[in-house]
Scaffold this motif. Structure first.
Motif, PDB file in Angstrom:
ATOM      1  N   ALA A  38       0.837  -1.208   0.000  1.00 48.35           N
ATOM      2  CA  ALA A  38       0.000   0.000   0.000  1.00 48.35           C
ATOM      3  C   ALA A  38       0.869   1.255   0.000  1.00 48.35           C
ATOM      4  CB  ALA A  38      -0.937  -0.001   1.206  1.00 48.35           C
ATOM      5  N   CYS A  39       1.962   1.226   0.752  1.00 47.13           N
ATOM      6  CA  CYS A  39       2.871   2.376   0.792  1.00 47.13           C
ATOM      7  C   CYS A  39       3.477   2.643  -0.580  1.00 47.13           C
ATOM      8  CB  CYS A  39       3.987   2.139   1.807  1.00 47.13           C
ATOM      9  SG  CYS A  39       3.452   2.178   3.523  1.00 47.13           S
ATOM     10  N   ALA A  40       3.812   1.597  -1.299  1.00 45.68           N
ATOM     11  CA  ALA A  40       4.423   1.747  -2.625  1.00 45.68           C
ATOM     12  C   ALA A  40       3.466   2.430  -3.602  1.00 45.68           C
ATOM     13  CB  ALA A  40       4.853   0.391  -3.158  1.00 45.68           C
ATOM     14  N   ARG A  41       2.176   2.242  -3.403  1.00 44.64           N
ATOM     15  CA  ARG A  41       1.171   2.844  -4.285  1.00 44.64           C
ATOM     16  C   ARG A  41       0.675   4.198  -3.786  1.00 44.64           C
ATOM     17  NH1 ARG A  41      -0.657  -2.550  -3.897  1.00 44.64           N
ATOM     18  NH2 ARG A  41      -2.314  -1.891  -2.517  1.00 44.64           N
ATOM     19  N   ALA A  42       1.101   4.607  -2.602  1.00 45.60           N
ATOM     20  CA  ALA A  42       0.588   5.847  -1.993  1.00 45.60           C
ATOM     21  C   ALA A  42       1.136   7.081  -2.704  1.00 45.60           C
ATOM     22  CB  ALA A  42       0.978   5.900  -0.523  1.00 45.60           C
ATOM     23  N   SER A  69       8.422  10.043   2.242  1.00 45.92           N
ATOM     24  CA  SER A  69       7.985   9.260   1.093  1.00 45.92           C
ATOM     25  C   SER A  69       7.856   7.809   1.539  1.00 45.92           C
ATOM     26  CB  SER A  69       8.981   9.359  -0.054  1.00 45.92           C
ATOM     27  OG  SER A  69       8.591   8.484  -1.094  1.00 45.92           O
ATOM     28  N   LEU A  70       6.650   7.295   1.480  1.00 45.78           N
ATOM     29  CA  LEU A  70       6.412   5.906   1.882  1.00 45.78           C
ATOM     30  C   LEU A  70       6.785   4.916   0.797  1.00 45.78           C
ATOM     31  CD1 LEU A  70       2.999   6.367   3.694  1.00 45.78           C
ATOM     32  CD2 LEU A  70       5.202   5.876   4.753  1.00 45.78           C
ATOM     33  N   HIS A  71       7.065   5.399  -0.406  1.00 48.08           N
ATOM     34  CA  HIS A  71       7.353   4.507  -1.532  1.00 48.08           C
ATOM     35  C   HIS A  71       8.522   3.567  -1.256  1.00 48.08           C
ATOM     36  CE1 HIS A  71       4.569   6.518  -4.265  1.00 48.08           C
ATOM     37  NE2 HIS A  71       4.964   7.638  -3.695  1.00 48.08           N
ATOM     38  N   ASP A  72       9.492   4.023  -0.496  1.00 50.55           N
ATOM     39  CA  ASP A  72      10.694   3.235  -0.260  1.00 50.55           C
ATOM     40  C   ASP A  72      10.665   2.434   1.037  1.00 50.55           C
ATOM     41  OD1 ASP A  72      11.784   4.261  -2.630  1.00 50.55           O
ATOM     42  OD2 ASP A  72      12.511   6.041  -1.577  1.00 50.55           O
ATOM     43  N   VAL A  73       9.573   2.514   1.776  1.00 52.24           N
ATOM     44  CA  VAL A  73       9.477   1.771   3.030  1.00 52.24           C
ATOM     45  C   VAL A  73       9.193   0.305   2.706  1.00 52.24           C
ATOM     46  CG1 VAL A  73       8.188   1.461   5.176  1.00 52.24           C
ATOM     47  CG2 VAL A  73       8.708   3.764   4.356  1.00 52.24           C
ATOM     48  N   GLY A  74      10.044  -0.568   3.220  1.00 51.79           N
ATOM     49  CA  GLY A  74       9.868  -1.999   3.013  1.00 51.79           C
ATOM     50  C   GLY A  74       9.574  -2.693   4.327  1.00 51.79           C
ATOM     51  N   PRO A  75       9.225  -3.979   4.270  1.00 53.66           N
ATOM     52  CA  PRO A  75       8.907  -4.726   5.490  1.00 53.66           C
ATOM     53  C   PRO A  75       9.992  -4.637   6.556  1.00 53.66           C
ATOM     54  CG  PRO A  75       8.324  -6.014   3.565  1.00 53.66           C
ATOM     55  CD  PRO A  75       9.061  -4.803   3.070  1.00 53.66           C
ATOM     56  N   ALA A  76      11.250  -4.520   6.149  1.00 51.99           N
ATOM     57  CA  ALA A  76      12.354  -4.466   7.111  1.00 51.99           C
ATOM     58  C   ALA A  76      12.336  -3.206   7.957  1.00 51.99           C
ATOM     59  CB  ALA A  76      13.698  -4.585   6.391  1.00 51.99           C
ATOM     60  N   GLN A  77      11.652  -2.156   7.494  1.00 57.00           N
ATOM     61  CA  GLN A  77      11.601  -0.909   8.258  1.00 57.00           C
ATOM     62  C   GLN A  77      10.368  -0.801   9.152  1.00 57.00           C
ATOM     63  OE1 GLN A  77      12.150  -0.439   4.690  1.00 57.00           O
ATOM     64  NE2 GLN A  77      14.347  -0.360   4.980  1.00 57.00           N
ATOM     65  N   ARG A 123      -2.780  15.009  11.708  1.00 61.91           N
ATOM     66  CA  ARG A 123      -4.091  14.433  11.414  1.00 61.91           C
ATOM     67  C   ARG A 123      -3.988  12.913  11.479  1.00 61.91           C
ATOM     68  NH1 ARG A 123      -6.152  16.457   5.913  1.00 61.91           N
ATOM     69  NH2 ARG A 123      -8.083  15.579   6.683  1.00 61.91           N
ATOM     70  N   LEU A 124      -5.078  12.293  11.848  1.00 61.93           N
ATOM     71  CA  LEU A 124      -5.140  10.840  11.969  1.00 61.93           C
ATOM     72  C   LEU A 124      -6.404  10.366  11.273  1.00 61.93           C
ATOM     73  CD1 LEU A 124      -3.729   8.462  13.634  1.00 61.93           C
ATOM     74  CD2 LEU A 124      -5.594   8.782  15.239  1.00 61.93           C
ATOM     75  N   ALA A 125      -6.288   9.318  10.472  1.00 68.19           N
ATOM     76  CA  ALA A 125      -7.456   8.747   9.803  1.00 68.19           C
ATOM     77  C   ALA A 125      -7.408   7.243   9.934  1.00 68.19           C
ATOM     78  CB  ALA A 125      -7.464   9.139   8.323  1.00 68.19           C
ATOM     79  N   HIS A 126      -8.567   6.632  10.082  1.00 67.81           N
ATOM     80  CA  HIS A 126      -8.629   5.174  10.078  1.00 67.81           C
ATOM     81  C   HIS A 126      -9.638   4.742   9.039  1.00 67.81           C
ATOM     82  CE1 HIS A 126     -12.202   5.574  12.669  1.00 67.81           C
ATOM     83  NE2 HIS A 126     -11.471   6.366  13.435  1.00 67.81           N
ATOM     84  N   ALA A 127      -9.368   3.571   8.449  1.00 68.13           N
ATOM     85  CA  ALA A 127     -10.209   3.065   7.369  1.00 68.13           C
ATOM     86  C   ALA A 127     -10.035   1.558   7.286  1.00 68.13           C
ATOM     87  CB  ALA A 127      -9.818   3.722   6.045  1.00 68.13           C
ATOM     88  N   SER A 128     -10.683   0.964   6.297  1.00 67.50           N
ATOM     89  CA  SER A 128     -10.612  -0.488   6.152  1.00 67.50           C
ATOM     90  C   SER A 128      -9.326  -0.947   5.491  1.00 67.50           C
ATOM     91  CB  SER A 128     -11.822  -0.997   5.355  1.00 67.50           C
ATOM     92  OG  SER A 128     -11.863  -0.347   4.096  1.00 67.50           O
ATOM     93  N   THR A 129      -8.657  -0.084   4.739  1.00 72.02           N
ATOM     94  CA  THR A 129      -7.403  -0.445   4.073  1.00 72.02           C
ATOM     95  C   THR A 129      -6.365   0.652   4.276  1.00 72.02           C
ATOM     96  OG1 THR A 129      -7.947   0.623   1.973  1.00 72.02           O
ATOM     97  CG2 THR A 129      -8.669  -1.679   2.246  1.00 72.02           C
ATOM     98  N   PRO A 130      -5.076   0.301   4.186  1.00 70.71           N
ATOM     99  CA  PRO A 130      -4.046   1.340   4.317  1.00 70.71           C
ATOM    100  C   PRO A 130      -4.173   2.422   3.243  1.00 70.71           C
ATOM    101  CG  PRO A 130      -3.063  -0.839   4.476  1.00 70.71           C
ATOM    102  CD  PRO A 130      -4.494  -1.037   4.082  1.00 70.71           C
ATOM    103  N   ALA A 131      -4.478   2.033   2.015  1.00 66.66           N
ATOM    104  CA  ALA A 131      -4.595   3.011   0.931  1.00 66.66           C
ATOM    105  C   ALA A 131      -5.711   4.017   1.225  1.00 66.66           C
ATOM    106  CB  ALA A 131      -4.849   2.307  -0.398  1.00 66.66           C
ATOM    107  N   ALA A 132      -6.836   3.529   1.702  1.00 66.18           N
ATOM    108  CA  ALA A 132      -7.958   4.428   2.011  1.00 66.18           C
ATOM    109  C   ALA A 132      -7.614   5.351   3.179  1.00 66.18           C
ATOM    110  CB  ALA A 132      -9.210   3.611   2.320  1.00 66.18           C
ATOM    111  N   ALA A 133      -6.935   4.832   4.192  1.00 67.95           N
ATOM    112  CA  ALA A 133      -6.540   5.668   5.338  1.00 67.95           C
ATOM    113  C   ALA A 133      -5.542   6.728   4.903  1.00 67.95           C
ATOM    114  CB  ALA A 133      -5.961   4.803   6.448  1.00 67.95           C
ATOM    115  N   LEU A 134      -4.572   6.341   4.079  1.00 67.31           N
ATOM    116  CA  LEU A 134      -3.593   7.315   3.583  1.00 67.31           C
ATOM    117  C   LEU A 134      -4.258   8.389   2.745  1.00 67.31           C
ATOM    118  CD1 LEU A 134      -0.605   5.005   2.694  1.00 67.31           C
ATOM    119  CD2 LEU A 134      -0.529   6.996   4.215  1.00 67.31           C
TER     120      LEU A 134
END
Length: 159
Positions: A38-42, A69-77, A123-134
């Protein structure tokens, strides 16, 4: 002459505990991967952003570090956090710290409002998916556009 005692097999309960622990680790790894997909598509936000995703069937969530930039965040981070905001598993890269908004993410996950939480510029948002929250947290009015999934979301200031 008496035979030496035979080592006993694991009890069914011990085998069940081992299986449950293995399933939990797989769920955590999959959650880390889904979050980073989801971060890669944000879209890029102007301010540091963090996003988290609840681990299925567990009182845990995975959270990114603060990132411009969340694009470069991977599982290791990503870090594993319990619903009280305590780190339950450090980032695999051993360098990344969980977001400075971790406590706010924990409160949102504890409330059960959504599976995903995003934070940006107070700001804080919650949703059903990470993409929607972002999308909800980075959109100027805090609401999703008609081109995105229509989440159940809530935005609020964390300051």
């Amino acid at each position: 002459m008496e035979s030496p005692p035979m080592p006993h097999d694991d009890t069914p309960r011990e085998r069940c505990d081992v299986r449950a622990a293995a399933v939990r680790q797989v769920l955590i790894a999959r959650t880390r991967e889904r979050l980073c997909e989801a971060c890669a598509r944000a879209s890029d936000a102007e301010a540091p952003t963090a996003v988290s995703l609840r681990v299925e069937n567990a009182d845990l969530f995975v959270i990114t570090p603060d990132a411009s930039s969340l694009h470069d965040v991977g599982p290791a981070q990503t870090s594993l956090v319990d619903l009280d905001g305590r780190v339950a598993g450090t980032a695999w890269d051993r360098r990344s710290a969980p977001s400075s908004d971790t406590a706010a993410h924990a409160a949102a996950h504890r409330s059960g409002a959504g599976r995903a939480v995003a934070s940006c510029a107070g700001r804080l948002a919650h949703a059903s998916t990470p993409a929607a929250a972002l999308h909800a947290v980075t959109d100027q009015d805090g609401s999703p556009s008609s081109t995105h999934e229509e989440p159940q979301h809530h935005t609020r200031s964390t300051q």
